[in-house]
Scaffold this active site. Structure first.
Site, PDB file in Angstrom:
ATOM      1  N   ASP A 174     -11.878 -10.288  -1.763  1.00 42.73           N
ATOM      2  CA  ASP A 174     -13.188 -10.485  -1.142  1.00 42.73           C
ATOM      3  C   ASP A 174     -14.152  -9.524  -1.818  1.00 42.73           C
ATOM      4  OD1 ASP A 174     -12.468  -8.085   0.261  1.00 42.73           O
ATOM      5  OD2 ASP A 174     -12.041  -9.184   2.107  1.00 42.73           O
TER       6      ASP A 174
ATOM      7  N   HIS B  12     -10.080  -6.034  -2.881  1.00 40.71           N
ATOM      8  CA  HIS B  12     -11.174  -5.830  -1.923  1.00 40.71           C
ATOM      9  C   HIS B  12     -12.277  -5.092  -2.673  1.00 40.71           C
ATOM     10  CE1 HIS B  12      -8.859  -7.413   1.355  1.00 40.71           C
ATOM     11  NE2 HIS B  12      -7.862  -6.586   1.101  1.00 40.71           N
TER      12      HIS B  12
ATOM     13  N   ASN C  61       2.315  -4.548  -3.458  1.00 38.60           N
ATOM     14  CA  ASN C  61       0.909  -4.918  -3.323  1.00 38.60           C
ATOM     15  C   ASN C  61       0.095  -3.668  -2.970  1.00 38.60           C
ATOM     16  OD1 ASN C  61      -1.015  -7.183  -2.956  1.00 38.60           O
ATOM     17  ND2 ASN C  61      -0.967  -6.712  -0.757  1.00 38.60           N
TER      18      ASN C  61
ATOM     19  N   GLU D  86      -5.788 -10.532  -2.181  1.00 43.44           N
ATOM     20  CA  GLU D  86      -6.639 -10.409  -0.977  1.00 43.44           C
ATOM     21  C   GLU D  86      -8.114 -10.344  -1.356  1.00 43.44           C
ATOM     22  OE1 GLU D  86      -5.320  -7.227   1.636  1.00 43.44           O
ATOM     23  OE2 GLU D  86      -3.210  -7.617   1.209  1.00 43.44           O
TER      24      GLU D  86
ATOM     25  N   GLU E 292       0.795  -1.236   0.000  1.00 45.16           N
ATOM     26  CA  GLU E 292       0.000   0.000   0.000  1.00 45.16           C
ATOM     27  C   GLU E 292       0.827   1.286   0.000  1.00 45.16           C
ATOM     28  OE1 GLU E 292      -2.900  -0.419   3.169  1.00 45.16           O
ATOM     29  OE2 GLU E 292      -3.889  -2.081   2.150  1.00 45.16           O
TER      30      GLU E 292
HETATM   31  C1  XIL Z   1      -6.093  -6.821   7.915  1.00 43.15           C
HETATM   32  C2  XIL Z   1      -6.338  -8.068   8.753  1.00 43.15           C
HETATM   33  O1  XIL Z   1      -7.148  -8.968   8.033  1.00 43.15           O
HETATM   34  C3  XIL Z   1      -6.995  -7.696  10.062  1.00 43.15           C
HETATM   35  O2  XIL Z   1      -7.107  -8.827  10.920  1.00 43.15           O
HETATM   36  C4  XIL Z   1      -6.187  -6.618  10.760  1.00 43.15           C
HETATM   37  O3  XIL Z   1      -6.872  -6.193  11.934  1.00 43.15           O
HETATM   38  C5  XIL Z   1      -5.948  -5.431   9.840  1.00 43.15           C
HETATM   39  O4  XIL Z   1      -5.344  -5.883   8.647  1.00 43.15           O
HETATM   40  N1  XIL Z   1      -4.934  -4.886   3.327  1.00 43.15           N
HETATM   41  C6  XIL Z   1      -3.864  -5.628   3.761  1.00 43.15           C
HETATM   42  C7  XIL Z   1      -4.021  -6.550   4.903  1.00 43.15           C
HETATM   43  O5  XIL Z   1      -2.811  -5.614   3.119  1.00 43.15           O
HETATM   44  O6  XIL Z   1      -2.834  -6.673   5.652  1.00 43.15           O
HETATM   45  C8  XIL Z   1      -5.174  -6.138   5.800  1.00 43.15           C
HETATM   46  O7  XIL Z   1      -5.356  -7.170   6.763  1.00 43.15           O
HETATM   47  C9  XIL Z   1      -6.418  -5.895   4.989  1.00 43.15           C
HETATM   48  C10 XIL Z   1      -6.209  -4.795   3.999  1.00 43.15           C
END
Ligand code: XIL
Length: 314
Positions: A237, A207, A171, A235, A130
């Site tokens: 979802d 996401h 990422n 990641e 990020e």
């Molecule tokens: C999230 C985890 O899933 C949570 O349990 C934690 O509280 C916060 O982080 N992007 C990312 C991940 O790169 O590391 C994040 O994970 C979600 C968003």
């Protein structure tokens, strides 16, 4: 129906995978699902390889949490994506509260990345997580504020030096829509490559929102692979505004299918990881108020229509 990872393999992908987190590993039915290699051939530790977990005090490394997930993956014959080395979030206080000079912070970054990548060798790693704001500007975090862009090369080079076999990714989220943020990522990759800095892949977190999956995702993926790097959906979802309805679940199935087929159609897209496989442990409800039900299994570990969407996407 065949499993998710079986379908991914048949499409020529390296894996289909899931994030998980250490507290979840006491839930035996959950672990049984996670350990099913027909569905998952890759795990990502959701938290336990982050900086606050691995170097809580400067120079003192704790590998136990990450180790637990690596051992589960090994037992199951699954790959690991290491997550992550440099991120503005979940940092220990000593990183954020010291007034660093440029050279010292670059050494701290290199030491952190070199140590964790060297410890968990032979893996795929989100080295930088990020780095950009949604408008494509650099995130004004401690790393950028002190070193400018130099922390990126320092982290990547230290990772390469620690483990020549590691695959090194940058990422980020909201790259899926193209635009300024994706352009900044592409510019960064090009500039790193021009300078001979090692970078192997771009991770698109994925996401996403039900009904909001970009129709040109395949061409976005291709815009990165054209630069000579691989890509992965790291990641995934696809959340909805609650309550769940049958119509939303059907739209979600179509949305999962379209993300998967975008990856399938791009040979440089190596695999897809869901940010946990069940709504029981999804990060979505606690982060996006009023939204949830983003995963392919529901909170009772029952497969949702999205499961078949993934299989048919491959
Ligand atoms: C999230 C985890 O899933 C949570 O349990 C934690 O509280 C916060 O982080 N992007 C990312 C991940 O790169 O590391 C994040 O994970 C979600 C968003």
């Amino acid at each position: 129906t065949i499993g998710l990872a079986v379908a991914a393999k048949a499409a020529g992908k390296l894996y289909f995978g899931s994030a998980t987190d250490n507290p979840e590993l006491t839930d035996l039915p959950y672990v049984a699902g996670l350990s099913n290699a027909s569905d998952f051939l890759q795990l990502t530790p959701g938290n336990s390889m982050k900086w606050d977990a691995t170097e809580p005090t400067q120079g003192t490394f704790t590998f136990d949490g990450g180790e637990q997930i690596v051992q589960l993956a090994q037992k199951n014959g699954q790959l690991i994506r290491g997550h992550n080395c440099v991120w503005y979030n979940q940092l220990p206080n000593w990183v954020t509260s010291t007034s660093w000079d440029n050279a010292t912070l670059l050494e701290v970054v290199a030491n952190h990345c070199g140590t964790i990548v060297g410890h968990w060798a032979g893996q795929i790693w989100d080295i930088i997580n990020e780095p950009f704001n949604d408008d494509g500007t650099w995130r004004q975090d401690v790393f950028y504020n002190v070193t400018g862009e130099a922390f990126v090369a320092a982290a990547l080079q230290a990772a390469r030096d620690a483990d020549p076999d590691a695959k090194l990714y940058i990422n980020d989220y909201n790259l899926e829509y193209g635009g300024a943020k994706a352009q900044s990522m592409a510019n960064l990759v090009s500039s790193l490559k021009a300078q001979g800095v090692p970078v192997d892949g771009v991770g698109l977190q994925g996401h996403l929102l039900v009904g909001g999956v970009p129709g040109n995702l395949q061409s976005i993926l291709e815009s990165f692979t054209a630069l000579g790097v691989e890509v992965a959906i790291t990641e995934l979802d696809i959340r909805m505004t609650l309550p769940v309805t049958d119509a939303l679940l059907e739209q979600q199935k179509a949305d999962y299918q379209s993300v998967i087929s975008a990856c399938k159609n791009v040979s440089g897209c190596i695999g897809v990881t869901v940010w946990d496989y069940t709504d029981k442990y999804s990060w979505v409800p606690s982060t996006f108020s009023g939204q949830g039900a983003a995963c392919p299994w529901d909170e009772n570990l029952i497969k949702k229509p999205a499961y078949d969407g993934i299989v048919s996407g491959f």
